[in-house]
Design an enzyme around this catalytic site. Sequence first.
Site, PDB file in Angstrom:
ATOM      1  N   CYS A 177       0.997  -0.855  -0.140  1.00  0.00           N
ATOM      2  CA  CYS A 177      -0.294   0.345  -0.285  1.00  0.00           C
ATOM      3  C   CYS A 177       0.968   1.237   0.029  1.00  0.00           C
ATOM      4  O   CYS A 177       0.352   2.022   0.104  1.00  0.00           O
ATOM      5  CB  CYS A 177      -1.265  -0.301   0.904  1.00  0.00           C
ATOM      6  SG  CYS A 177      -1.480  -1.299   1.191  1.00  0.00           S
ATOM      7  N   HIS A 317      -3.109   8.332   5.157  1.00  0.00           N
ATOM      8  CA  HIS A 317      -3.452   6.780   5.299  1.00  0.00           C
ATOM      9  C   HIS A 317      -4.936   6.375   4.851  1.00  0.00           C
ATOM     10  O   HIS A 317      -5.704   5.405   4.704  1.00  0.00           O
ATOM     11  CB  HIS A 317      -2.630   6.127   5.439  1.00  0.00           C
ATOM     12  CG  HIS A 317      -2.329   4.482   5.122  1.00  0.00           C
ATOM     13  ND1 HIS A 317      -2.551   4.203   3.627  1.00  0.00           N
ATOM     14  CD2 HIS A 317      -2.923   3.189   5.606  1.00  0.00           C
ATOM     15  CE1 HIS A 317      -2.131   3.077   3.532  1.00  0.00           C
ATOM     16  NE2 HIS A 317      -2.525   2.199   4.609  1.00  0.00           N
ATOM     17  N   GLU A 328      -1.657   5.763  13.335  1.00  0.00           N
ATOM     18  CA  GLU A 328      -1.802   6.788  12.386  1.00  0.00           C
ATOM     19  C   GLU A 328      -2.010   8.384  12.950  1.00  0.00           C
ATOM     20  O   GLU A 328      -1.565   9.445  13.233  1.00  0.00           O
ATOM     21  CB  GLU A 328      -2.682   6.815  11.244  1.00  0.00           C
ATOM     22  CG  GLU A 328      -1.768   8.752  10.171  1.00  0.00           C
ATOM     23  CD  GLU A 328      -2.759   7.896   8.548  1.00  0.00           C
ATOM     24  OE1 GLU A 328      -2.087   8.761   7.830  1.00  0.00           O
ATOM     25  OE2 GLU A 328      -3.567   7.290   8.448  1.00  0.00           O
ATOM     26  N   LYS A 349      -9.390   7.963   0.990  1.00  0.00           N
ATOM     27  CA  LYS A 349     -10.444   6.428   1.091  1.00  0.00           C
ATOM     28  C   LYS A 349     -11.493   6.378   1.571  1.00  0.00           C
ATOM     29  O   LYS A 349     -12.408   4.856   1.080  1.00  0.00           O
ATOM     30  CB  LYS A 349      -9.684   5.943   1.892  1.00  0.00           C
ATOM     31  CG  LYS A 349      -7.986   5.414   0.678  1.00  0.00           C
ATOM     32  CD  LYS A 349      -7.020   4.318   2.407  1.00  0.00           C
ATOM     33  CE  LYS A 349      -5.237   3.627   1.476  1.00  0.00           C
ATOM     34  NZ  LYS A 349      -4.604   5.272   1.720  1.00  0.00           N
ATOM     35  N   HIS A 354     -10.143   1.563  -0.588  1.00  0.00           N
ATOM     36  CA  HIS A 354      -8.594   1.108  -0.894  1.00  0.00           C
ATOM     37  C   HIS A 354      -7.516   1.085  -2.279  1.00  0.00           C
ATOM     38  O   HIS A 354      -8.185  -0.332  -2.188  1.00  0.00           O
ATOM     39  CB  HIS A 354      -7.646   0.432   0.335  1.00  0.00           C
ATOM     40  CG  HIS A 354      -6.531   0.408   0.295  1.00  0.00           C
ATOM     41  ND1 HIS A 354      -5.699   1.194   0.283  1.00  0.00           N
ATOM     42  CD2 HIS A 354      -6.199  -0.074   2.373  1.00  0.00           C
ATOM     43  CE1 HIS A 354      -4.344   0.887   0.327  1.00  0.00           C
ATOM     44  NE2 HIS A 354      -4.514   0.476   1.854  1.00  0.00           N
ATOM     45  N   PHE A 413       1.317  -2.675   3.989  1.00  0.00           N
ATOM     46  CA  PHE A 413       1.256  -4.670   4.404  1.00  0.00           C
ATOM     47  C   PHE A 413       3.267  -4.599   4.378  1.00  0.00           C
ATOM     48  O   PHE A 413       3.951  -4.502   3.514  1.00  0.00           O
ATOM     49  CB  PHE A 413       0.539  -5.139   3.940  1.00  0.00           C
ATOM     50  CG  PHE A 413       0.246  -6.544   4.425  1.00  0.00           C
ATOM     51  CD1 PHE A 413      -0.775  -7.249   5.187  1.00  0.00           C
ATOM     52  CD2 PHE A 413       1.188  -7.853   3.786  1.00  0.00           C
ATOM     53  CE1 PHE A 413      -0.479  -8.453   5.744  1.00  0.00           C
ATOM     54  CE2 PHE A 413       1.436  -9.108   3.963  1.00  0.00           C
ATOM     55  CZ  PHE A 413       0.292  -9.551   5.103  1.00  0.00           C
TER      56      PHE A 413
END
Length: 427
Positions: A177, A317, A328, A349, A354, A413
């Site tokens: 990602c 993110h 985050e 997102k 995503h 990831f």
Amino acid sequence: MRRRVVVTGMGMITPVGGDVESSWTALCEGKGGVGPITLFDAGTFATRIAAEVPRFDLGAYRTDADRWRDHSRTSQFALAAATQAVAHAGLETSEVDPSRFGVYLGSGEGQQDFGRFVELVHGSSKSGKVDTAAFTRMGRHSLHPVREADQEPGNAAGHLASVFGARGANMTCQTACAASAQAIGEASEFIRRGVLDVVLAGGAHSMIHPLGVTGFILLTAMSTRNDDPARASRPFDRDRDGFVLGEGGGVLVLEELEHARARGAVIYGEVAGHGSTADAFRLTDSHDEGRGAVAAMRIALDDAGLDPSDIDYINAHGTSTPSNDSIETLAIKKVFGDRAYAMPISSTKSMTGHLVSAGGAVEAVACLLALRDGVLPPTINLETPDPACDLDYIPHQARERRIDAVLSNSFGFGGQNTALILRRFAG
């Protein structure tokens, strides 16, 4: 002095729009693109929703679309986004030394024909054992060679090089990602160091296929809000239950400043800084103190020569998973201190889902448009605040505000982290 890297063209394909302006309008209006999966029969899956690019047709972007009809959606998204970006930049290949023209993409695998694979296994099995010779023989006759070749994640970058005559460095980043954000950051280094003058940088990806969806279901990472897809992606909300898988592509034309000036290009912003780190912690989880994210943001600020007080907006993110959003938030507080509470932050997102390897690039385009228009896109579906997520996430409606420097976070990831800093171009 290091060479400066500017953005002279943008292109993107998203679940909410087929190009830059339609996507941006939808994001500013808080329109989401999540619905039932139609690309395959997901009727027996725990998650049956995704953010698909609707009615995608490469022929709307390229006159040679028939050449690419058997290639993956990942490759086609890359071609469509890059074609837009090159046109937007007004870039003619005759204006670029092909040996100093590169491509750097974050991308992933092509569509997996899982059903055909299962048919081959069953058709070549006897007494519970697979006859490998029979499997190979059947596969040669039934599998499509172009589609199988396009499983290679690096093919999309190669396709762009062949189409646009880019004979310089050709790279593919596969940090999940974080991939396309990292590709943009590292592409800028090729220009800074004098290796290249122009780079097509960004990403493309579609994991909306049975194997991709199955993998994330097994990780319990995706939302199962199947009966209410429009409200499934809800970053920073107390009732979030996972991310929504999306697809698409985003490409920037990165150019050395003097090269851009020499051809009279319009400049949409500058890549000021980037930082990439690894959590070195656990494959499936971010470090619980956000150490990799904190380090990436601090490296990006140092690279840009900026203080935390210089950042006007953060595109988070913001995946809508319980773990990511709270970590985050913590990481932002550690980097920005008390200023974190006055900093506008949002997750696009919430609308696009995503886009995995393409996510960072699409979000970078959104940041450049926010700089251009003085509009900060919202976080939709933020209905019940999570006490662990207590910052200003621009809920529900876009906000008008002039901004000069933005931070875009992309965390992947496996513990990959990339932070990009983009700023308004000032001669």
